[in-house]
Each structure stands twice: as structure tokens, then as C-alpha cells.
Scaffold this motif. Structure first.
Motif, PDB file in Angstrom:
ATOM      1  N   PRO A 234       4.385  -4.450  92.552  1.00 19.51           N
ATOM      2  CA  PRO A 234       5.690  -5.018  92.913  1.00 19.51           C
ATOM      3  C   PRO A 234       6.664  -5.002  91.738  1.00 19.51           C
ATOM      4  CG  PRO A 234       3.922  -6.414  93.715  1.00 19.51           C
ATOM      5  CD  PRO A 234       3.284  -5.399  92.814  1.00 19.51           C
ATOM      6  N   ILE A 235       7.933  -4.844  92.050  1.00 15.91           N
ATOM      7  CA  ILE A 235       8.962  -4.757  91.018  1.00 15.91           C
ATOM      8  C   ILE A 235       8.928  -5.975  90.103  1.00 15.91           C
ATOM      9  CG2 ILE A 235      11.465  -4.856  90.641  1.00 15.91           C
ATOM     10  CD1 ILE A 235      11.819  -2.912  92.902  1.00 15.91           C
ATOM     11  N   ARG A 236       8.783  -7.158  90.661  1.00 19.18           N
ATOM     12  CA  ARG A 236       8.818  -8.369  89.837  1.00 19.18           C
ATOM     13  C   ARG A 236       7.675  -8.399  88.817  1.00 19.18           C
ATOM     14  NH1 ARG A 236      13.834 -10.433  89.640  1.00 19.18           N
ATOM     15  NH2 ARG A 236      14.791 -10.012  91.659  1.00 19.18           N
ATOM     16  N   GLU A 237       6.513  -7.899  89.204  1.00 17.18           N
ATOM     17  CA  GLU A 237       5.412  -7.821  88.240  1.00 17.18           C
ATOM     18  C   GLU A 237       5.729  -6.798  87.153  1.00 17.18           C
ATOM     19  OE1 GLU A 237       1.609  -7.221  89.993  1.00 17.18           O
ATOM     20  OE2 GLU A 237       1.893  -8.771  91.538  1.00 17.18           O
ATOM     21  N   ASN A 238       6.324  -5.689  87.545  1.00 21.69           N
ATOM     22  CA  ASN A 238       6.692  -4.661  86.563  1.00 21.69           C
ATOM     23  C   ASN A 238       7.735  -5.188  85.575  1.00 21.69           C
ATOM     24  OD1 ASN A 238       4.997  -2.931  87.949  1.00 21.69           O
ATOM     25  ND2 ASN A 238       6.644  -1.998  89.136  1.00 21.69           N
ATOM     26  N   ILE A 239       8.686  -5.948  86.098  1.00 21.32           N
ATOM     27  CA  ILE A 239       9.720  -6.523  85.233  1.00 21.32           C
ATOM     28  C   ILE A 239       9.092  -7.472  84.218  1.00 21.32           C
ATOM     29  CG2 ILE A 239      11.723  -8.061  85.202  1.00 21.32           C
ATOM     30  CD1 ILE A 239      12.428  -6.878  87.983  1.00 21.32           C
ATOM     31  N   ALA A 240       8.121  -8.273  84.673  1.00 12.70           N
ATOM     32  CA  ALA A 240       7.443  -9.194  83.751  1.00 12.70           C
ATOM     33  C   ALA A 240       6.745  -8.421  82.638  1.00 12.70           C
ATOM     34  CB  ALA A 240       6.441 -10.043  84.523  1.00 12.70           C
ATOM     35  N   GLN A 241       6.176  -7.274  82.986  1.00 12.17           N
ATOM     36  CA  GLN A 241       5.508  -6.450  81.974  1.00 12.17           C
ATOM     37  C   GLN A 241       6.504  -5.945  80.931  1.00 12.17           C
ATOM     38  OE1 GLN A 241       3.189  -3.232  83.597  1.00 12.17           O
ATOM     39  NE2 GLN A 241       3.166  -2.110  81.657  1.00 12.17           N
ATOM     40  N   VAL A 242       7.673  -5.488  81.379  1.00  8.91           N
ATOM     41  CA  VAL A 242       8.692  -5.012  80.441  1.00  8.91           C
ATOM     42  C   VAL A 242       9.204  -6.155  79.583  1.00  8.91           C
ATOM     43  CG1 VAL A 242      10.998  -3.992  80.246  1.00  8.91           C
ATOM     44  CG2 VAL A 242       9.371  -3.099  81.916  1.00  8.91           C
ATOM     45  N   ARG A 243       9.362  -7.320  80.178  1.00  7.55           N
ATOM     46  CA  ARG A 243       9.867  -8.477  79.443  1.00  7.55           C
ATOM     47  C   ARG A 243       8.923  -8.872  78.312  1.00  7.55           C
ATOM     48  NH1 ARG A 243      10.226 -11.549  83.484  1.00  7.55           N
ATOM     49  NH2 ARG A 243      12.390 -11.139  84.054  1.00  7.55           N
ATOM     50  N   GLU A 244       7.653  -8.660  78.500  1.00  9.74           N
ATOM     51  CA  GLU A 244       6.660  -9.049  77.493  1.00  9.74           C
ATOM     52  C   GLU A 244       6.539  -8.041  76.358  1.00  9.74           C
ATOM     53  OE1 GLU A 244       3.170  -9.479  79.796  1.00  9.74           O
ATOM     54  OE2 GLU A 244       3.832 -11.332  80.789  1.00  9.74           O
ATOM     55  N   GLN A 245       7.109  -6.864  76.532  1.00  7.76           N
ATOM     56  CA  GLN A 245       7.004  -5.863  75.478  1.00  7.76           C
ATOM     57  C   GLN A 245       7.773  -6.317  74.242  1.00  7.76           C
ATOM     58  OE1 GLN A 245       8.424  -2.257  77.265  1.00  7.76           O
ATOM     59  NE2 GLN A 245       6.639  -2.010  78.573  1.00  7.76           N
ATOM     60  N   THR A 246       7.236  -6.025  73.085  1.00 15.89           N
ATOM     61  CA  THR A 246       7.852  -6.491  71.840  1.00 15.89           C
ATOM     62  C   THR A 246       8.826  -5.479  71.248  1.00 15.89           C
ATOM     63  OG1 THR A 246       5.999  -5.601  70.574  1.00 15.89           O
ATOM     64  CG2 THR A 246       5.863  -7.905  71.284  1.00 15.89           C
ATOM     65  N   ASP A 247       8.791  -4.237  71.767  1.00 13.53           N
ATOM     66  CA  ASP A 247       9.610  -3.191  71.133  1.00 13.53           C
ATOM     67  C   ASP A 247      10.877  -2.865  71.911  1.00 13.53           C
ATOM     68  OD1 ASP A 247       8.378  -2.090  73.305  1.00 13.53           O
ATOM     69  OD2 ASP A 247       7.958  -0.145  72.341  1.00 13.53           O
ATOM     70  N   LYS A 248      11.211  -3.678  72.896  1.00 11.85           N
ATOM     71  CA  LYS A 248      12.400  -3.354  73.690  1.00 11.85           C
ATOM     72  C   LYS A 248      13.660  -3.553  72.835  1.00 11.85           C
ATOM     73  CE  LYS A 248      12.917  -7.901  75.961  1.00 11.85           C
ATOM     74  NZ  LYS A 248      11.692  -8.565  75.545  1.00 11.85           N
ATOM     75  N   ASN A 249      14.641  -2.681  73.048  1.00 12.28           N
ATOM     76  CA  ASN A 249      15.882  -2.780  72.276  1.00 12.28           C
ATOM     77  C   ASN A 249      16.971  -3.441  73.113  1.00 12.28           C
ATOM     78  OD1 ASN A 249      16.827  -0.849  74.032  1.00 12.28           O
ATOM     79  ND2 ASN A 249      16.646   0.838  72.579  1.00 12.28           N
ATOM     80  N   ALA A 250      18.183  -3.446  72.595  1.00  9.93           N
ATOM     81  CA  ALA A 250      19.280  -4.158  73.258  1.00  9.93           C
ATOM     82  C   ALA A 250      19.582  -3.585  74.639  1.00  9.93           C
ATOM     83  CB  ALA A 250      20.530  -4.109  72.381  1.00  9.93           C
ATOM     84  N   ALA A 251      19.478  -2.260  74.789  1.00 14.42           N
ATOM     85  CA  ALA A 251      19.773  -1.649  76.081  1.00 14.42           C
ATOM     86  C   ALA A 251      18.773  -2.113  77.140  1.00 14.42           C
ATOM     87  CB  ALA A 251      19.765  -0.128  75.954  1.00 14.42           C
ATOM     88  N   VAL A 252      17.501  -2.174  76.776  1.00 15.73           N
ATOM     89  CA  VAL A 252      16.482  -2.665  77.711  1.00 15.73           C
ATOM     90  C   VAL A 252      16.711  -4.149  77.992  1.00 15.73           C
ATOM     91  CG1 VAL A 252      14.014  -3.065  78.053  1.00 15.73           C
ATOM     92  CG2 VAL A 252      14.814  -0.934  77.000  1.00 15.73           C
ATOM     93  N   ALA A 253      17.060  -4.907  76.973  1.00 12.60           N
ATOM     94  CA  ALA A 253      17.334  -6.335  77.162  1.00 12.60           C
ATOM     95  C   ALA A 253      18.488  -6.546  78.140  1.00 12.60           C
ATOM     96  CB  ALA A 253      17.651  -6.989  75.821  1.00 12.60           C
ATOM     97  N   ASP A 254      19.486  -5.658  78.109  1.00 15.27           N
ATOM     98  CA  ASP A 254      20.596  -5.744  79.066  1.00 15.27           C
ATOM     99  C   ASP A 254      20.091  -5.603  80.495  1.00 15.27           C
ATOM    100  OD1 ASP A 254      22.504  -6.135  77.144  1.00 15.27           O
ATOM    101  OD2 ASP A 254      23.255  -4.076  77.158  1.00 15.27           O
ATOM    102  N   ILE A 255      19.189  -4.665  80.721  1.00 15.70           N
ATOM    103  CA  ILE A 255      18.648  -4.461  82.065  1.00 15.70           C
ATOM    104  C   ILE A 255      17.892  -5.701  82.532  1.00 15.70           C
ATOM    105  CG2 ILE A 255      17.051  -3.095  83.460  1.00 15.70           C
ATOM    106  CD1 ILE A 255      17.715  -0.704  81.681  1.00 15.70           C
ATOM    107  N   ILE A 256      17.053  -6.257  81.663  1.00 13.15           N
ATOM    108  CA  ILE A 256      16.273  -7.442  82.028  1.00 13.15           C
ATOM    109  C   ILE A 256      17.199  -8.623  82.312  1.00 13.15           C
ATOM    110  CG2 ILE A 256      14.551  -9.097  81.232  1.00 13.15           C
ATOM    111  CD1 ILE A 256      13.485  -6.295  81.975  1.00 13.15           C
ATOM    112  N   ALA A 257      18.196  -8.821  81.462  1.00 10.76           N
ATOM    113  CA  ALA A 257      19.133  -9.932  81.681  1.00 10.76           C
ATOM    114  C   ALA A 257      19.881  -9.760  82.997  1.00 10.76           C
ATOM    115  CB  ALA A 257      20.119 -10.013  80.515  1.00 10.76           C
ATOM    116  N   PHE A 258      20.248  -8.532  83.328  1.00  5.89           N
ATOM    117  CA  PHE A 258      20.929  -8.257  84.596  1.00  5.89           C
ATOM    118  C   PHE A 258      20.029  -8.627  85.778  1.00  5.89           C
ATOM    119  CE2 PHE A 258      21.948  -5.474  88.167  1.00  5.89           C
ATOM    120  CZ  PHE A 258      23.333  -5.535  88.234  1.00  5.89           C
ATOM    121  N   ILE A 259      18.760  -8.240  85.707  1.00  2.04           N
ATOM    122  CA  ILE A 259      17.826  -8.539  86.799  1.00  2.04           C
ATOM    123  C   ILE A 259      17.559 -10.042  86.893  1.00  2.04           C
ATOM    124  CG2 ILE A 259      15.458  -8.187  87.604  1.00  2.04           C
ATOM    125  CD1 ILE A 259      15.610  -5.372  86.336  1.00  2.04           C
ATOM    126  N   ASP A 260      17.482 -10.721  85.743  1.00  3.98           N
ATOM    127  CA  ASP A 260      17.181 -12.153  85.732  1.00  3.98           C
ATOM    128  C   ASP A 260      18.338 -13.010  86.246  1.00  3.98           C
ATOM    129  OD1 ASP A 260      14.633 -11.813  84.761  1.00  3.98           O
ATOM    130  OD2 ASP A 260      15.179 -12.179  82.660  1.00  3.98           O
TER     131      ASP A 260
END
Length: 276
Positions: A234-260
Motif C-alpha cells: 500500500p502507498i501509505r506503507e511505502n511512504i512510511a518507508q521513504v520517511r524513515e530513510q536517512t539520506d533523503k534530500n530537500a526535494a524528497v522532503a517536499d514530496i513527503i510534506a505534500f503527502i502528509d
């Protein structure tokens, strides 16, 4: 009584066939062409150019260096049965180009009462911005694009001709919407959506490159996209996995913040019928 303002008494250049109501505020070097109507609460910044047969009414402000082409109608009453004549606003930024027949409406009083347009944006012929929309900077709406009420469009979004966006939908910054697309769900930043119903087709890599994103940022966004929309979970589980990654940069953080962020709409995805 509405009377034209004599050009000799005002710093703007106003064609004698146009009507500028008493109370309108015109900046330096404003040019108003023939057969225009400028309402009493309108505010035009410096170097604004209004061509022929343009109507600008209500509490509408237009920033410096914006150009409005013939037959545009800006600031008239929202197309909403609940509007009762309240004094709401349309705020258009600087250095925008508003082409023939474009319509933009002010907000509704129950939702903040303001429609906003950023700077350096291009609105091609007969595109429409409804009440309570918020459009960012460097946005392009191609011919006949339709934004329903309460739509939010991020910076540097491009929409192809005839695209239609459902009310309360969010389109993230740097997204690309294909021509004739039906956008009924939120589109992530950097997303590329096409079709009817709209389907997420990938990422707007070209747009990211044009905006100066480096290879590291682009690759990080690609990895996040593949994880988020992995159809095996499920998408929500996948999003949680990306959120837990330590190497995400600002562009990825923008995507997560948009989804949240809270939203009235679901999340557009690559598969028809798949919802966030």
C-alpha cells in the motif's frame, strides 16, 4: 455616476473610449487601451499594460509589469451560487502575461475571500482561474485550462491545453499536467500526470533540470517515486518507508510534506483506480 478619468489629469495613458471609475489606483506608466472598464476598487501597479476590451472589477490588484490582452475579464463575481456580493479579492502578481479571454475570479468569504496569482506566470487564451485558487510563481496554464474553485498550484507548474482540475485539488510544484488531462486527485511535486482520468506517468525530470536541480536530487526523487508507488504494498506503507530513510534530500522532503498535508482529495498514482 461613472465617468472616465481624463488622461491629462492622470500619469497613466488611458484611451478616451475606456472607463476608469473614480477610486481606481493606477501606478506609473500604466497603459489602458480602447474600450476597457476599470472598477473603482482596482489597483494597477507600475508599467501595467491593459489592451483593448478588458474588464477589471472588484477588489482586484495587479502587480508591476503585468500585461493583459484583449477580452480578459478579471475580478468579476465568483461563479458560485452562494456568493452574495461580498467584497472579496483577486490578487495578481508582477510580470504576468494574461492572454485573450482569460477569466479570473475573487475568493468566497467563507474560505478566506482571496484568490492569489504569483509572479512571472503565463495564462494562455481562455484559461480560467476560479474563486479561492492559489497559483504560484512561474506557472504556465495553456489554452483552455480550467481550474475549479479552491485549487492550489505550486511554483513552476505547466498545464497543457484543455486540462481540467477538480475543486480542492492540489498540484505540487514543478509538476507537469498533460493536455486534456482530468486532474481529480492531488499531484505530487515533480509529478507528471496525463489522461482522463488522470494517471501519474512519472516525473517531470526535464522541468527539474531546467530549474537547476543536480543529479543527486533527481536520482533521490526517482528512488522515492519508485518506493512510494511500488504496487506490491500500500502507498501509505511505502511512504512510511521513504520517511524513515536517512539520506533523503530537500526535494524528497517536499514530496513527503505534500503527502502528509491535509487534503480534500486522494493522491494521484500510476495505476488507474489506485488511491492514496
Amino acid at each position: 455616476m461613472i465617468t472616465p478619468v481624463p488622461a491629462a489629469l492622470h500619469p497613466a495613458r488611458i484611451h478616451p473610449s475606456s472607463i476608469v471609475e473614480d477610486g481606481a489606483q493606477l501606478g506609473r506608466n500604466v497603459e489602458i487601451g480602447p474600450f476597457c472598464h476599470i472598477g473603482a476598487k482596482v489597483r494597477l501597479g507600475d508599467n501595467v499594460r491593459i489592451m483593448s476590451h478588458v474588464v477589471i472589477l472588484g477588489s482586484t490588484s495587479i502587480g508591476d509589469n503585468t500585461e493583459v490582452f484583449p477580452n480578459a475579464v478579471l475580478g468579476c463575481a465568483p461563479q458560485n451560487i452562494h456568493y452574495k456580493g461580498e467584497d472579496t479579492e483577486l490578487v495578481i502578481g508582477s510580470s504576468c502575461t494574461i492572454r485573450e479571454g482569460v477569466t479570473m475570479h475573487p475568493g468566497m468569504p467563507d474560505f478566506g475571500g482571496k484568490t492569489t496569482i504569483g509572479d512571472n506566470s503565463l495564462f494562455l487564451a481562455y484559461s480560467h482561474v476560479a474563486h479561492d485558487c492559489h497559483v504560484g510563481d512561474h506557472v504556465i496554464l495553456s489554452n483552455n485550462v480550467m481550474l475549479a474553485g479552491h485549487v492550489t498550484v505550486g511554483d513552476r507548474v505547466i498545464m497543457g491545453g484543455g486540462a481540467a482540475v477538480h475543486q480542492f485539488t492540489r498540484v505540487g510544484h514543478h509538476a507537469f499536467i498533460g493536455g486534456l488531462a482530468a486532474v481529480s486527485n492531488d499531484v505530487i511535486p515533480y509529478g507528471m500526470l496525463n489522461g482522463n482520468p488522470g494517471v501519474l506517468m512519472g516525473l517531470n525530470i526535464i522541468g527539474m533540470q531546467r530549474s537547476g536541480f543536480d543529479r543527486k536530487a533527481i536520482h533521490a526523487v526517482r528512488r522515492a517515486y519508485k518506493t512510494i508507488f511500488d504496487s506490491n504494498t500500500p502507498i501509505r506503507e511505502n511512504i512510511a518507508q521513504v520517511r524513515e530513510q536517512t539520506d533523503k534530500n530537500a526535494a524528497v522532503a517536499d514530496i513527503i510534506a505534500f503527502i502528509d498535508a491535509e487534503s480534500e482529495r486522494a493522491l494521484s498514482s500510476p495505476a488507474r483506480g489506485q488511491r492514496g
